[in-house]
Design an enzyme around this catalytic site. Structure first.
Site, PDB file in Angstrom:
ATOM      1  N   GLY A  45       0.832  -1.197   0.000  1.00 25.47           N
ATOM      2  CA  GLY A  45       0.000   0.000   0.000  1.00 25.47           C
ATOM      3  C   GLY A  45       0.863   1.242   0.000  1.00 25.47           C
ATOM      4  O   GLY A  45       0.366   2.347   0.182  1.00 25.47           O
ATOM      5  N   PRO A  76       5.997  -5.259  -0.558  1.00 31.54           N
ATOM      6  CA  PRO A  76       6.045  -4.148  -1.508  1.00 31.54           C
ATOM      7  C   PRO A  76       6.345  -4.622  -2.925  1.00 31.54           C
ATOM      8  O   PRO A  76       7.188  -5.502  -3.127  1.00 31.54           O
ATOM      9  CB  PRO A  76       7.217  -3.305  -0.987  1.00 31.54           C
ATOM     10  N   GLY A  77       5.623  -4.060  -3.870  1.00 33.59           N
ATOM     11  CA  GLY A  77       5.934  -4.312  -5.277  1.00 33.59           C
ATOM     12  C   GLY A  77       6.363  -3.000  -5.902  1.00 33.59           C
ATOM     13  O   GLY A  77       7.539  -2.736  -6.152  1.00 33.59           O
ATOM     14  N   ARG A 103      -1.340   0.625 -17.628  1.00 38.50           N
ATOM     15  CA  ARG A 103      -1.833   1.382 -16.470  1.00 38.50           C
ATOM     16  C   ARG A 103      -2.609   2.660 -16.824  1.00 38.50           C
ATOM     17  O   ARG A 103      -3.642   2.926 -16.199  1.00 38.50           O
ATOM     18  CB  ARG A 103      -0.696   1.695 -15.496  1.00 38.50           C
ATOM     19  N   CYS A 133      -4.865  -0.141 -32.215  1.00 43.05           N
ATOM     20  CA  CYS A 133      -6.190   0.247 -32.686  1.00 43.05           C
ATOM     21  C   CYS A 133      -7.207   0.234 -31.552  1.00 43.05           C
ATOM     22  O   CYS A 133      -8.119  -0.597 -31.490  1.00 43.05           O
ATOM     23  CB  CYS A 133      -6.608  -0.633 -33.857  1.00 43.05           C
ATOM     24  N   GLU A 134      -6.981   1.101 -30.626  1.00 45.60           N
ATOM     25  CA  GLU A 134      -7.845   1.440 -29.496  1.00 45.60           C
ATOM     26  C   GLU A 134      -7.451   2.880 -29.187  1.00 45.60           C
ATOM     27  O   GLU A 134      -6.382   3.312 -29.600  1.00 45.60           O
ATOM     28  CB  GLU A 134      -7.509   0.612 -28.245  1.00 45.60           C
ATOM     29  N   TYR A 137       4.363  -3.045 -12.893  1.00 44.61           N
ATOM     30  CA  TYR A 137       3.153  -3.290 -13.678  1.00 44.61           C
ATOM     31  C   TYR A 137       3.267  -2.726 -15.092  1.00 44.61           C
ATOM     32  O   TYR A 137       2.282  -2.277 -15.664  1.00 44.61           O
ATOM     33  CB  TYR A 137       1.916  -2.746 -12.947  1.00 44.61           C
TER      34      TYR A 137
END
Ligand SMILES: *Cc1c(COP(=O)(O)O)cnc(C)c1O
Length: 411
Positions: free
Chosen positions: A227, A269-270, A307, A337-338, A365
């Protein structure tokens, strides 16, 4: 990244040299920053027996796992595959916490046979675990304290509607199962999400866990998950780990005294460890003026960095090729193509076709959430140590995309 007279450098290496030598799109990680982040966090909790289990879903390149193993970290894994990667990297099974959600019981059995530390987050699984292993295999229990971490429910996983953990209100039921089946509960765990801003929220969750701990006599550790909020842009409120650290240490010491035993304090922790240790370097393919904005179209997109689209996350973007150019406003978009916008209305030094842009906070991430959508290759990865850059994942080829496809005779 640092701006010197000769342009931007990362880990002592000129950034444009990285893109020239390894091509783009390219993830670059600085090993020194990873090591430093690990120790900053660990030192923030000095005074108790603190253990950091790196949440490897943030970034699983085996070299990064090895760096953290060298530094003395353990591993937090959410799948059996992550755990096996950890074993390959040299972690001992009992350094690896296995914290799955909604996996098959067979996978949990496999984790037991590998000797991992098991974290259970569901009552019927706990019951099945007890029936199978009794007290012969200890397990940790993941509780949901129903603390709302930050305002973003995409990231927050401790609230009432969350699928994670066993409700703190169900401790009496847990206790029943544990007592009847003779389960050895060696730890309690909570992970409320990735957006905790101050000590108060953390301590509120912690005090609920302390209360729950009274129901379990054989605890060896308390795991407060993660967190820790990191800085994505200037002015962001971040977790002051030293401030929060000492408040948690004080409360943990008090708890241990009451509990009658010095337990280990664990965190997972990441983001904190790897987020600012990585950048994604991309090439500008197109500068497109429309009636309302100027788009800088790059050779990357949501397939490489999800993200911004998934969490509406802000990632700082810098034009590393033209640090003296006049600043203009751009929308930085991908080639998928988005509508894969990487950054809206960003002030960048004038962007020209062929410039290299660096997208910051891409260590966590980033690559681990990347895909081959649109049949694009995923980026290569580079590690910088001692001011030298080495390739740690080669660029994909068309064969990689077709590798597991089976061409059959069509009727
Ligand atoms: C994702 C995750 C973490 C890491 O969260 P960060 O915000 O990256 O620090 C820790 N523990 C568990 C159980 C997780 O799922």
């Amino acid at each position: 990244m640092k701006l010197t007279n000769h342009g931007y450098t990362f880990g002592g290496v000129p950034v444009t040299e990285l893109s020239k030598n390894f091509g783009t799109p390219l993830y670059v990680y600085n090993a020194d920053v990873i090591r430093k982040n690990y120790h900053t966090l660990k030192n923030a909790f000095s005074g108790v027996d603190v253990h950091l289990k790196y949440a490897c879903k943030a970034l699983t390149n085996i070299n990064v796992l090895k760096i953290l193993q060298q530094e003395g970290a353990g591993l937090d894994t959410v799948s059996i595959q992550e755990a096996k990667m950890g074993l390959r990297a040299g972690f001992q099974p009992n350094d690896i916490l296995y914290t799955p959600n909604c996996v098959s019981f067979e996978e949990i059995q496999e984790a037991v046979s590998l000797g991992l530390i098991i974290n259970i987050d569901e009552l019927s699984t706990l019951e099945r675990f007890g029936n199978e292993y009794g007290g012969s295999v200890p397990c940790c229990i993941r509780l949901n304290p129903h603390i709302m971490a930050g305002g973003n429910s995409h990231i927050s996983v401790g609230h009432i509607d969350s699928k994670f953990g066993i409700s703190i209100y169900q401790v009496p039921h847990i206790k029943r199962i544990v007592d009847n089946l003779g389960i050895h509960v060696n730890g309690l765990h909570m992970h409320t999400g990735s957006d905790i801003l101050d000590a108060d929220v953390f301590l509120r969750g912690a005090s609920l866990l302390y209360e729950a701990a009274k129901s379990f006599e054989k605890l060896e550790f308390m795991d407060f998950g993660s967190g820790f909020k990191v800085k994505y842009k200037e002015g962001d409120i971040t977790t002051d780990v030293n401030d929060i650290g000492q408040q948690i240490v004080d409360s943990f010491k008090k708890f241990c005294l009451e509990y009658g035993k010095e337990l280990q304090l664990w965190f997972e922790p990441g983001k904190y460890i790897v987020s600012n240790a990585g950048h994604l370097l991309v090439d500008v393919n197109v500068v497109k003026q429309t009636t309302s904005t100027v788009f800088a179209g790059v050779n990357s997109g949501q397939n490489h960095l999800l993200r911004p689209m998934m969490y509406d996350a802000y990632h700082h973007i810098t034009n590393v090729s033209n640090h003296t150019g006049v600043e203009r406003i751009y929308s930085i978009v991908g080639y998928i193509c988005e509508s894969d916008t990487l950054g809206y209305d960003r002030k960048l030094n004038e962007v020209r076709v062929g410039d290299i842009l660096a997208i910051s906070n891409a260590g966590a991430y980033g690559f681990s959430m990347s895909s081959n959508y649109n049949s694009r290759f995923r980026p290569a990865e580079v590690l910088i140590q001692n001011q030298k850059a080495v390739l740690i994942r080669k660029r994909e080829t068309l064969d990689d995309l077709l590798q597991n496809q089976i061409e059959v005779d069509l009727v």
